[in-house]
Design an enzyme around this catalytic site. Structure first.
Site, PDB file in Angstrom:
ATOM      1  CB  CYS A  88     -52.805 -48.364  41.106  1.00  0.00           C
ATOM      2  SG  CYS A  88     -51.751 -49.470  40.427  1.00  0.00           S
ATOM      3  CG  MET A 111     -47.396 -56.334  40.116  1.00  0.00           C
ATOM      4  SD  MET A 111     -46.061 -57.570  39.274  1.00  0.00           S
ATOM      5  CE  MET A 111     -47.432 -58.763  39.173  1.00  0.00           C
ATOM      6  N   GLY A 112     -49.580 -53.741  37.111  1.00  0.00           N
ATOM      7  CA  GLY A 112     -49.701 -52.783  36.010  1.00  0.00           C
ATOM      8  C   GLY A 112     -51.763 -53.516  36.343  1.00  0.00           C
ATOM      9  CE  LYS A 130     -53.060 -58.885  42.109  1.00  0.00           C
ATOM     10  NZ  LYS A 130     -52.289 -57.929  41.337  1.00  0.00           N
ATOM     11  N   GLY A 134     -42.533 -52.146  53.947  1.00  0.00           N
ATOM     12  CA  GLY A 134     -41.248 -52.243  55.014  1.00  0.00           C
ATOM     13  C   GLY A 134     -41.366 -53.023  55.514  1.00  0.00           C
TER      14      GLY A 134
END
Length: 308
Positions: free
Chosen positions: A129, A71-72, A45, A247
């Site tokens: 992000c 998600m943050g 992560k 994708g």
């Protein structure tokens, strides 16, 4: 016999598929799952300096052609992932430690912490992000990227790459590539999710944060991801490898990312829905396509997209 080996910087990998940061890599259990799977390596992560709970739920929704999420950056903090990586031997191949600072100062604190640790593998600096409330994506600020990387490479000497947002204008490809080519980057990872999409069910948004606005992933974004992979393959100096993300649901999708110039291919939404067993299927499907076309290794077709 088809061979899926690939290289990235000084490291070599037995295959070319792995997880995308943010999916099935939150804690030790999930990371151990990836290590036990057919994934060639793994990325953590995106770690911040301190643990984060992320945005309020529901913040992820599978939709017909992919997913939408906000998600943050929920994560367990840089120390957790550094402690885990101390248990992983970094030899000819390497895991990826993904990090993102909530400010420029935090970014430097994170990288200096890595620099002084025992970890000597690949580092991914996430500049993209789209789901931090009130925080713009640095990847869209060309001057800001230049300034940050100038500061970073004044002290950081480990193999470093950047994760980028999707770009949509040829001029923007030119501008950001000109900046990236100035630095000793090991790789670029393209693309993160397309930011601030909106998915509606009946008359209601699908996720809670930002009144439903979130990052779009899955099959929706494959054409954009392939365009970004190939645009950077055409523009970046050969020493900067490309990781293709976006994708990927089949071996054919992996094949197309490599055809556009990728050395490694990351899987996000499909991994979230199918679990780590997906890597067995993707590898088998890719081998089948290569055998049918007479390709023995990835270099036989990497970057060799045909034009009309």
């Amino acid at each position: 016999m088809t061979r899926l080996q690939t290289t990235l910087g000084q490291f070599s990998f037995d295959s070319c598929v792995m997880n995308a940061s943010g999916v099935h890599c939150y804690d030790r259990t999930e990371l151990d799952d990836l290590r036990a799977s057919k994934a060639t390596t793994f990325v953590t992560k995106s770690a911040t300096l301190n643990p984060r709970e992320g945005n309020p739920t529901p913040r992820y929704k599978a939709v017909p052609l992919g997913s939408i999420n906000s998600m943050g950056l929920p994560n367990l903090g840089i120390d957790y992932y550094l402690d885990y990586l101390e248990t992983v031997e970094v030899g000819e191949s390497s895991p990826f430690l993904s990090v993102t600072g909530l400010s420029r100062e935090e970014t430097h604190t994170l990288l200096r912490k890595i620099q002084s640790s025992s970890y000597n593998g690949l580092v991914e600096l996430n500049l993209s992000c789209p789901n931090l409330i009130g925080k713009p994506q640095l990847g869209y600020d060309t001057e800001g990227v230049n300034d940050l990387l100038t500061e970073v490479f004044a002290y950081f000497d480990q193999p470093l790459g950047v994760k980028l947002p999707p770009y949509f204008d040829l001029t923007h490809f030119d501008q950001i590539a000109e900046v990236l080519n100035q630095f000793p980057l090991t790789f670029v990872n393209t693309v993160n999710s397309i930011g601030n999409a909106l998915y509606i069910e009946d008359e209601t948004v699908a996720i809670k944060p930002k009144n439903g606005f979130g990052g779009l992933g899955g099959s929706y974004i494959k054409p954009t991801a392939l365009a970004n992979v190939h645009a950077f393959y055409q523009r970046l100096k050969p020493s900067i490898a490309i990781i293709g993300t976006g994708g990927v649901t089949s071996g054919r999708d992996v094949f197309e990312h490599i055809l556009c110039g990728a050395r490694l291919v990351q899987v996000g939404t499909a991994l979230q829905e199918e679990g780590p067993a997906i890597f067995d299927r993707l590898e088998a499907e890719l081998r089948s396509i290569m055998a049918e076309k007479g390709y023995e290794c990835l270099d036989d077709f990497r970057g060799k997209l045909h034009y009309l």
